[in-house]
Each structure stands twice: as C-alpha cells, then as structure tokens.
Design a protein around this motif. Structure first.
Motif, PDB file in Angstrom:
ATOM      1  N   ARG A 150     108.275 129.347 135.267  1.00  0.00           N
ATOM      2  CA  ARG A 150     109.132 130.179 136.110  1.00  0.00           C
ATOM      3  C   ARG A 150     110.345 129.374 136.586  1.00  0.00           C
ATOM      4  N   ASN A 151     111.466 130.036 136.664  1.00  0.00           N
ATOM      5  CA  ASN A 151     112.696 129.479 137.238  1.00  0.00           C
ATOM      6  C   ASN A 151     113.086 128.123 136.662  1.00  0.00           C
ATOM      7  N   THR A 153     113.949 127.088 129.930  1.00  0.00           N
ATOM      8  CA  THR A 153     113.061 128.224 129.720  1.00  0.00           C
ATOM      9  C   THR A 153     113.891 129.459 129.417  1.00  0.00           C
ATOM     10  N   GLN A 154     113.291 130.369 128.672  1.00  0.00           N
ATOM     11  CA  GLN A 154     113.907 131.655 128.371  1.00  0.00           C
ATOM     12  C   GLN A 154     112.841 132.718 128.531  1.00  0.00           C
ATOM     13  N   GLY A 155     113.241 133.899 128.922  1.00  0.00           N
ATOM     14  CA  GLY A 155     112.289 134.984 129.034  1.00  0.00           C
ATOM     15  C   GLY A 155     111.700 135.108 130.423  1.00  0.00           C
ATOM     16  N   GLU A 156     110.642 135.902 130.499  1.00  0.00           N
ATOM     17  CA  GLU A 156     110.009 136.213 131.767  1.00  0.00           C
ATOM     18  C   GLU A 156     109.082 135.085 132.225  1.00  0.00           C
ATOM     19  N   ASP A 157     108.797 135.070 133.524  1.00  0.00           N
ATOM     20  CA  ASP A 157     107.816 134.133 134.078  1.00  0.00           C
ATOM     21  C   ASP A 157     106.457 134.431 133.456  1.00  0.00           C
ATOM     22  N   MET A 158     105.652 133.401 133.274  1.00  0.00           N
ATOM     23  CA  MET A 158     104.371 133.594 132.613  1.00  0.00           C
ATOM     24  C   MET A 158     103.385 132.507 132.998  1.00  0.00           C
ATOM     25  N   SER A 181     105.052 134.382 123.479  1.00  0.00           N
ATOM     26  CA  SER A 181     105.570 135.683 123.883  1.00  0.00           C
ATOM     27  C   SER A 181     104.640 136.410 124.844  1.00  0.00           C
TER      28      SER A 181
END
Length: 97
Positions: free
Chosen positions: A16-17, A39-44, A70
């Motif tokens: 995240r972030n 990082t790219q994309g949503e938090d996970m 993903s």
C-alpha cells in the motif's frame, strides 16, 4: 481449492502507498519490516509459504526483484528487473495473522 497456511509457516506482504510491509511469524520469532518500493495497482495483502518465497527470490540473480501479482490467490511472477527468467509462485490463504 487453495492452500491454507498456519501463521508459523507464512510470510505476509501488505502492499500500500508505495510500501510493502513484510510480516513473518515463525518458531524462530516474529519479524516485521516496511520497505519502500515502486508499486502499481490497488492495495493488497498476500501470503506465501516462507520457504517457497525465499527460493523464488534466491533464483533471481540480480540485486532487485520484481514481484507481479493481480490478486491475493492468483499465481505470482518473480523475476529480476532485467526480465531474465520467470519464476512462478503460488500464494496461500493466511489465517491467524
């Protein structure tokens, strides 16, 4: 089906972030660190068997590794920034962490 790990076998990455938090609870003690990264994309939040993750990272013959995923239970690609060699890693559902 999916693999389920107990907390004493798992490494959990929370992305995240622009940071990755790494948590590991094992018989040798607990470990927690936060690493700044691209990082790219949503938090996970994603979990791995600690031995399998270390094996995949040790196969990368570079100073930096790229980990692509993903979703929290879909196969993960681990490779060097030079993109030589691709290593697949299966995440696990983590309970108790």
């Amino acid at each position: 089906g999916s693999v389920v790990l107990s907390k004493d076998m798992a490494v959990v990455l929370t992305v995240r972030n622009g940071n990755v938090e790494i948590r590991n609870n094992s018989e040798n003690g607990d470990y927690e660190a936060e690493v700044a990264c691209d990082t790219q994309g949503e938090d996970m939040r994603i979990g791995f068997n600690e031995k399998y993750l270390l094996n995949a990272l040790n196969m990368v013959d570079e100073e930096e590794a790229v980990i692509k995923f993903s979703g929290p239970v879909t196969p993960v690609i681990v490779q060097g920034k030079g993109k030589d060699g691709i290593h697949l890693l299966l995440p696990a559902r983590i309970f108790g962490i």
